[in-house]
Design a protein around this motif. Structure first.
Motif, PDB file in Angstrom:
ATOM      1  N   VAL A 132      34.313  44.951 -69.664  1.00 25.33           N
ATOM      2  CA  VAL A 132      33.705  43.712 -70.154  1.00 25.33           C
ATOM      3  C   VAL A 132      33.922  42.587 -69.138  1.00 25.33           C
ATOM      4  N   ASP A 133      32.847  41.900 -68.813  1.00 27.66           N
ATOM      5  CA  ASP A 133      32.908  40.736 -67.921  1.00 27.66           C
ATOM      6  C   ASP A 133      33.320  39.533 -68.760  1.00 27.66           C
ATOM      7  N   ALA A 134      34.544  39.077 -68.578  1.00 23.64           N
ATOM      8  CA  ALA A 134      35.061  37.975 -69.397  1.00 23.64           C
ATOM      9  C   ALA A 134      34.263  36.694 -69.220  1.00 23.64           C
ATOM     10  N   ALA A 135      33.652  36.530 -68.053  1.00 22.27           N
ATOM     11  CA  ALA A 135      32.933  35.291 -67.755  1.00 22.27           C
ATOM     12  C   ALA A 135      31.548  35.238 -68.384  1.00 22.27           C
ATOM     13  N   SER A 136      30.932  36.396 -68.629  1.00 26.21           N
ATOM     14  CA  SER A 136      29.547  36.395 -69.113  1.00 26.21           C
ATOM     15  C   SER A 136      29.356  37.058 -70.469  1.00 26.21           C
ATOM     16  N   PHE A 137      30.401  37.667 -71.018  1.00 19.34           N
ATOM     17  CA  PHE A 137      30.242  38.451 -72.241  1.00 19.34           C
ATOM     18  C   PHE A 137      29.639  37.649 -73.387  1.00 19.34           C
ATOM     19  N   LEU A 138      30.234  36.507 -73.717  1.00 23.43           N
ATOM     20  CA  LEU A 138      29.765  35.740 -74.863  1.00 23.43           C
ATOM     21  C   LEU A 138      28.351  35.189 -74.641  1.00 23.43           C
ATOM     22  N   LEU A 139      28.027  34.832 -73.405  1.00 22.20           N
ATOM     23  CA  LEU A 139      26.675  34.350 -73.099  1.00 22.20           C
ATOM     24  C   LEU A 139      25.660  35.461 -73.309  1.00 22.20           C
ATOM     25  N   ASP A 140      25.948  36.646 -72.788  1.00 24.47           N
ATOM     26  CA  ASP A 140      25.035  37.778 -72.950  1.00 24.47           C
ATOM     27  C   ASP A 140      24.969  38.217 -74.410  1.00 24.47           C
ATOM     28  N   TYR A 141      26.095  38.155 -75.101  1.00 22.91           N
ATOM     29  CA  TYR A 141      26.168  38.605 -76.488  1.00 22.91           C
ATOM     30  C   TYR A 141      25.252  37.783 -77.385  1.00 22.91           C
ATOM     31  N   ASN A 142      25.159  36.498 -77.108  1.00 25.83           N
ATOM     32  CA  ASN A 142      24.359  35.601 -77.949  1.00 25.83           C
ATOM     33  C   ASN A 142      22.934  35.391 -77.455  1.00 25.83           C
ATOM     34  N   ALA A 143      22.597  35.924 -76.281  1.00 25.77           N
ATOM     35  CA  ALA A 143      21.306  35.617 -75.667  1.00 25.77           C
ATOM     36  C   ALA A 143      20.128  36.372 -76.272  1.00 25.77           C
ATOM     37  N   ALA A 144      20.338  37.576 -76.778  1.00 29.69           N
ATOM     38  CA  ALA A 144      19.268  38.396 -77.353  1.00 29.69           C
ATOM     39  C   ALA A 144      18.185  38.723 -76.332  1.00 29.69           C
ATOM     40  N   GLU A 145      18.576  38.886 -75.083  1.00 26.80           N
ATOM     41  CA  GLU A 145      17.611  39.204 -74.030  1.00 26.80           C
ATOM     42  C   GLU A 145      17.317  40.703 -74.021  1.00 26.80           C
ATOM     43  N   GLU A 146      16.046  41.068 -73.841  1.00 28.94           N
ATOM     44  CA  GLU A 146      15.669  42.471 -73.820  1.00 28.94           C
ATOM     45  C   GLU A 146      16.111  43.126 -72.517  1.00 28.94           C
ATOM     46  N   LEU A 147      16.522  44.410 -72.620  1.00 30.13           N
ATOM     47  CA  LEU A 147      16.942  45.137 -71.434  1.00 30.13           C
ATOM     48  C   LEU A 147      15.813  45.268 -70.424  1.00 30.13           C
ATOM     49  N   GLN A 148      14.579  45.362 -70.911  1.00 34.26           N
ATOM     50  CA  GLN A 148      13.439  45.497 -70.010  1.00 34.26           C
ATOM     51  C   GLN A 148      13.310  44.287 -69.099  1.00 34.26           C
ATOM     52  N   ASN A 149      13.671  43.114 -69.598  1.00 38.38           N
ATOM     53  CA  ASN A 149      13.585  41.906 -68.776  1.00 38.38           C
ATOM     54  C   ASN A 149      14.574  41.925 -67.618  1.00 38.38           C
ATOM     55  N   ARG A 150      15.623  42.726 -67.758  1.00 36.98           N
ATOM     56  CA  ARG A 150      16.626  42.835 -66.698  1.00 36.98           C
ATOM     57  C   ARG A 150      16.425  44.091 -65.851  1.00 36.98           C
ATOM     58  N   GLY A 151      15.380  44.862 -66.196  1.00 38.77           N
ATOM     59  CA  GLY A 151      15.149  46.095 -65.472  1.00 38.77           C
ATOM     60  C   GLY A 151      16.178  47.162 -65.755  1.00 38.77           C
ATOM     61  N   GLU A 152      16.818  47.114 -66.936  1.00 42.41           N
ATOM     62  CA  GLU A 152      17.887  48.050 -67.268  1.00 42.41           C
ATOM     63  C   GLU A 152      17.537  48.967 -68.440  1.00 42.41           C
ATOM     64  N   SER A 153      16.274  48.979 -68.860  1.00 42.43           N
ATOM     65  CA  SER A 153      15.872  49.839 -69.969  1.00 42.43           C
ATOM     66  C   SER A 153      15.717  51.269 -69.474  1.00 42.43           C
ATOM     67  N   ILE A 154      15.701  52.213 -70.402  1.00 41.95           N
ATOM     68  CA  ILE A 154      15.559  53.623 -70.026  1.00 41.95           C
ATOM     69  C   ILE A 154      14.108  54.077 -70.114  1.00 41.95           C
ATOM     70  N   GLY A 155      13.199  53.151 -70.347  1.00 35.67           N
ATOM     71  CA  GLY A 155      11.777  53.486 -70.419  1.00 35.67           C
ATOM     72  C   GLY A 155      10.998  52.378 -71.098  1.00 35.67           C
ATOM     73  N   ASP A 156       9.667  52.521 -71.085  1.00 30.08           N
ATOM     74  CA  ASP A 156       8.810  51.487 -71.672  1.00 30.08           C
ATOM     75  C   ASP A 156       9.007  51.347 -73.174  1.00 30.08           C
ATOM     76  N   GLU A 157       9.473  52.421 -73.824  1.00 31.38           N
ATOM     77  CA  GLU A 157       9.648  52.388 -75.277  1.00 31.38           C
ATOM     78  C   GLU A 157      11.037  51.907 -75.687  1.00 31.38           C
ATOM     79  N   ASP A 158      11.873  51.625 -74.732  1.00 27.43           N
ATOM     80  CA  ASP A 158      13.229  51.144 -75.018  1.00 27.43           C
ATOM     81  C   ASP A 158      13.161  49.655 -75.356  1.00 27.43           C
ATOM     82  N   GLU A 159      13.341  49.332 -76.642  1.00 23.37           N
ATOM     83  CA  GLU A 159      13.236  47.949 -77.101  1.00 23.37           C
ATOM     84  C   GLU A 159      14.594  47.319 -77.373  1.00 23.37           C
ATOM     85  N   ARG A 160      15.642  47.927 -76.889  1.00 28.83           N
ATOM     86  CA  ARG A 160      16.973  47.385 -77.117  1.00 28.83           C
ATOM     87  C   ARG A 160      17.176  46.093 -76.334  1.00 28.83           C
ATOM     88  N   THR A 161      18.122  45.315 -76.820  1.00 25.70           N
ATOM     89  CA  THR A 161      18.501  44.092 -76.125  1.00 25.70           C
ATOM     90  C   THR A 161      19.839  44.290 -75.428  1.00 25.70           C
TER      91      THR A 161
END
Length: 298
Positions: free
Chosen positions: A11-40
């Motif tokens: 866990v990155d202590a500096a960014s964990f809480l920011l990322d936890y509350n951001a609700a950003e989609e993995l696809q926006n970060r290029g970290e999804s496992i495919g086009d159907e991956d809708e996880r955040t």
């Protein structure tokens, strides 16, 4: 023969809480496992933290002592059973993460803080950091439209870090629903049918083990019940402050979300039902959440 020895999450202590509350989609970060991956990002963080045997809280050189304590308290609330090691630049003794023999699948399935709280296992050590939890329980149903309003009211979630559990609504008394919230991400799914809504001839249980012979079976509602865990800040059920988060949530659920119900010939008649309420509930319960796809039956 290979074996799974330890589940380690860094866990990155500096960014964990920011990322936890951001609700950003993995696809926006290029970290999804495919086009159907809708996880955040939040979904990924929660899954990795709640399933871990060992959590490495890293980059402590980038945060203050107070911020580090807050992040650690959140991690302990999410996964009370995990071993947490504080590090800088990822430096950690290998015997803390290798050949520990800690992994146990059955234990890992029950490791999440919300599951432990639901089972009555409270985690008091996080309370000194202002993070605690409570479980809302009731047998009476929720009104779907009023619950929709509760879920979409920002004031309902002030200080809530994680909430999860099961519930039922008056307009659809056959189905058990699961609610899950972490940071800024919400999800709602239909997960099964209550035994009370299942014909008795389909109960494949011997006498003495039938659902209606188990503790908690309600004379009126059967096994239908509400069980929702809330983990967050200022959630001390014994707090004398009338404006604390626990009292606020309990008040809303007890006084504004429950409908009026009546019995008619042995069947439950829900007086508050209105045409279209169920569809409205599902469309609005998780506005902006990609995973709000459950359908309530009429």
């Amino acid at each position: 023969i290979s074996r799974l020895d330890t589940m380690v999450t860094v866990v990155d202590a500096a960014s964990f809480l920011l990322d936890y509350n951001a609700a950003e989609e993995l696809q926006n970060r290029g970290e999804s496992i495919g086009d159907e991956d809708e996880r955040t990002v939040t979904d990924l963080l929660v899954d990795q933290v709640e399933f871990a045997d060992v959590i490495v809280l890293n980059k402590l050189d980038l945060v203050s002592s107070e911020d580090a304590l807050e992040v650690e308290a959140v991690l302990r609330a999410l996964n009370p059973g995990a071993k947490i090691h504080r590090t800088t630049h990822g430096r950690i003794s290998l015997d803390c993460v290798l050949d520990t023999g800690l992994f146990d699948y059955e234990k890992a399935e029950r490791s999440a803080g919300w599951i432990r709280e639901l089972q009555g296992e409270h985690t008091p050590e996080t309370e000194e950091y202002g993070i605690s939890s409570f479980t809302y329980r009731s047998s009476a149903p929720f009104d779907a439209e009023k619950l929709w309003a509760f879920l979409n009211d920002e004031t309902s979630w002030h200080g809530v870090l994680r909430s999860k559990g099961f519930f039922w609504v008056a307009a659809d008394h056959q189905v058990a629903y699961e609610w899950a919230q972490a940071g800024g991400v919400n999800n709602l799914d239909a997960v099964g049918i209550w035994w009370a809504a299942t014909p008795r001839e389909d109960w494949d249980y011997p006498d003495g083990e039938r659902p209606d012979q188990q503790p908690g079976w309600h004379e009126r509602y059967g096994d239908r019940h509400q069980a929702l865990v809330f983990i967050g800040q200022n959630m001390d059920e014994d707090d004398s402050d009338d404006d604390d988060t626990v009292r606020h949530i309990k008040h809303l659920l007890d006084t504004r979300v429950r409908p009026a119900v009546a019995m008619d010939g042995g069947d439950i008649v829900f007086k508050s039902f209105e045409e279209g309420v169920v569809t409205l509930f599902m469309r609005g319960a998780c506005q902006g959440c990609p995973s709000s796809t459950a359908t309530l039956k009429m």
